[in-house]
Design an enzyme around this catalytic site. Structure first.
Site, PDB file in Angstrom:
ATOM      1  N   GLU A  69       0.329  -1.592  15.816  1.00  0.00           N
ATOM      2  CA  GLU A  69      -0.371  -0.411  15.284  1.00  0.00           C
ATOM      3  C   GLU A  69      -0.973   0.600  16.624  1.00  0.00           C
ATOM      4  O   GLU A  69      -1.502   1.607  16.897  1.00  0.00           O
ATOM      5  CB  GLU A  69      -1.558  -0.424  14.191  1.00  0.00           C
ATOM      6  CG  GLU A  69      -1.702   0.898  14.211  1.00  0.00           C
ATOM      7  CD  GLU A  69      -3.050   0.900  12.754  1.00  0.00           C
ATOM      8  OE1 GLU A  69      -2.622   0.845  11.408  1.00  0.00           O
ATOM      9  OE2 GLU A  69      -3.994   1.784  12.891  1.00  0.00           O
ATOM     10  N   CYS A  84       0.963  -1.774  -0.311  1.00  0.00           N
ATOM     11  CA  CYS A  84      -0.203   0.194   0.298  1.00  0.00           C
ATOM     12  C   CYS A  84       1.295   1.618   0.309  1.00  0.00           C
ATOM     13  O   CYS A  84       1.753   0.998  -0.074  1.00  0.00           O
ATOM     14  CB  CYS A  84      -0.892   0.692   1.381  1.00  0.00           C
ATOM     15  SG  CYS A  84       0.036  -0.160   2.498  1.00  0.00           S
TER      16      CYS A  84
HETATM   17 FE1  F3S Z   1      -0.395   1.364   4.220  1.00  0.00          FE
HETATM   18 FE2  F3S Z   1      -1.083   2.717   5.579  1.00  0.00          FE
HETATM   19 FE3  F3S Z   1      -3.081   2.122   4.761  1.00  0.00          FE
HETATM   20  S1  F3S Z   1       0.449   1.811   6.424  1.00  0.00           S
HETATM   21  S2  F3S Z   1      -2.640  -0.200   4.903  1.00  0.00           S
HETATM   22  S3  F3S Z   1      -1.583   2.863   3.477  1.00  0.00           S
HETATM   23  S4  F3S Z   1      -2.602   3.464   7.143  1.00  0.00           S
END
Ligand code: F3S
Length: 279
Positions: free
Chosen positions: A126, A12
């Site tokens: 997290e 991501c």
């Molecule tokens: Fe990735 Fe950040 Fe979303 S690490 S899953 S873009 S919160």
């Protein structure tokens, strides 16, 4: 043989950014760089970084005075920054900006007298990090039924945030229940769309091919979820690396689709693509 790659496969935005920042630091430094916790849940990627000078540790106390330390995309609590400052540690902060935003919300509302509620898994790094921005006093719930065992005070003010990867249906259920139970409650939908988008892309591409290949860790839950989704449409191969593939796997198939879990680096995906292309 035709190969189609899902639009949103692999890292991501937040993980891609964090991995690039960490790599750039390793390239410009001759010294060891410490990472607080494994950078990512992909052993091939961690190994590659470790061969280039990364040293994964579990506690700030393991980092020598005034050395460099990477904070991974999951983020950490405020106390980690304070402890690092005392040891003059140089922080390379790769916390995902979406997670950083949750830290800011938790800190602000906590200091304004709100009780913070986190919807998520209390053991996930997290969530541990988010809790560390409200003095480790957050109420953490993972399921709707857990609300029954929590003492909530109607006269108090509450602020709700969510772990970025939780399911939106769960968030909405808890939102509805808390709205009925409390008078003063501020909801912050902090769910990140990356997981959902990746799953939608896997679904979309599975409809267009004869077979799917899903690349990602055997223990990565988001990868296994992609495997399940693809399997509902076509035969699906789940692999960690290209070494698990043989030409025989593709006999009888013409259109191959490919996707990858959130912790699969591009170079592992590219190796799989070039294997299939050569067939
Ligand atoms: Fe990735 Fe950040 Fe979303 S690490 S899953 S873009 S919160």
């Amino acid at each position: 043989m035709e190969i189609k790659i899902a639009k949103n496969a692999g890292f991501c935005f937040g993980v891609k950014r964090a991995m690039k920042m960490a790599w750039d630091e390793l390239q410009k430094s001759d010294e060891k760089i410490y990472a607080l916790g494994p950078l990512i849940h992909n052993k091939q990627a961690v190994l590659k970084y470790e061969e280039n000078g990364l040293n994964t540790i579990e506690k700030v106390s393991e980092v020598p005075h005034s050395k460099n330390m990477i904070i991974r995309s999951h983020g950490v609590g405020e106390y980690v920054y304070k402890e690092s400052e005392q040891k003059d540690i140089n922080i390379i902060d790769t916390t995902c900006p979406f997670v950083k935003k949750i830290h800011e919300i938790a800190k602000k509302y906590h200091s304004d007298g709100f009780k913070v509620i986190v919807i998520g898994d209390s053991k996930h790094p997290e969530v541990i990090g988010i809790n560390g921005w409200c003095n480790n006093e957050a109420i953490i719930i993972k399921t709707l039924s857990e609300l029954d065992n929590i003492n909530l005070d109607k006269n108090k003010k509450y602020c709700v945030v969510a772990q970025t990867t939780i399911n939106v249906d769960l968030y909405n259920e808890i939102l509805e229940a808390l709205s009925n139970m409390l008078d003063t409650v501020v909801f912050n939908n902090t769910i990140c769309s990356a997981t959902k988008v990746r799953q939608e892309s896997a679904k979309e591409i599975s409809r267009e091919v004869d077979m799917m290949v899903v690349v990602g860790g055997k223990h990565s839950s988001n990868t296994q979820k992609l495997v399940q989704i693809c399997k509902t449409f076509v035969p699906t191969l789940a692999i960690e690396t290209v070494d698990e593939l043989t030409p025989n796997d593709f006999i009888g198939f013409e259109k191959i689709g490919l996707t990858a879990g959130a912790s699969t680096p591009d170079w592992i995906i590219e190796e799989v693509v070039s294997f299939i292309e050569k067939l």
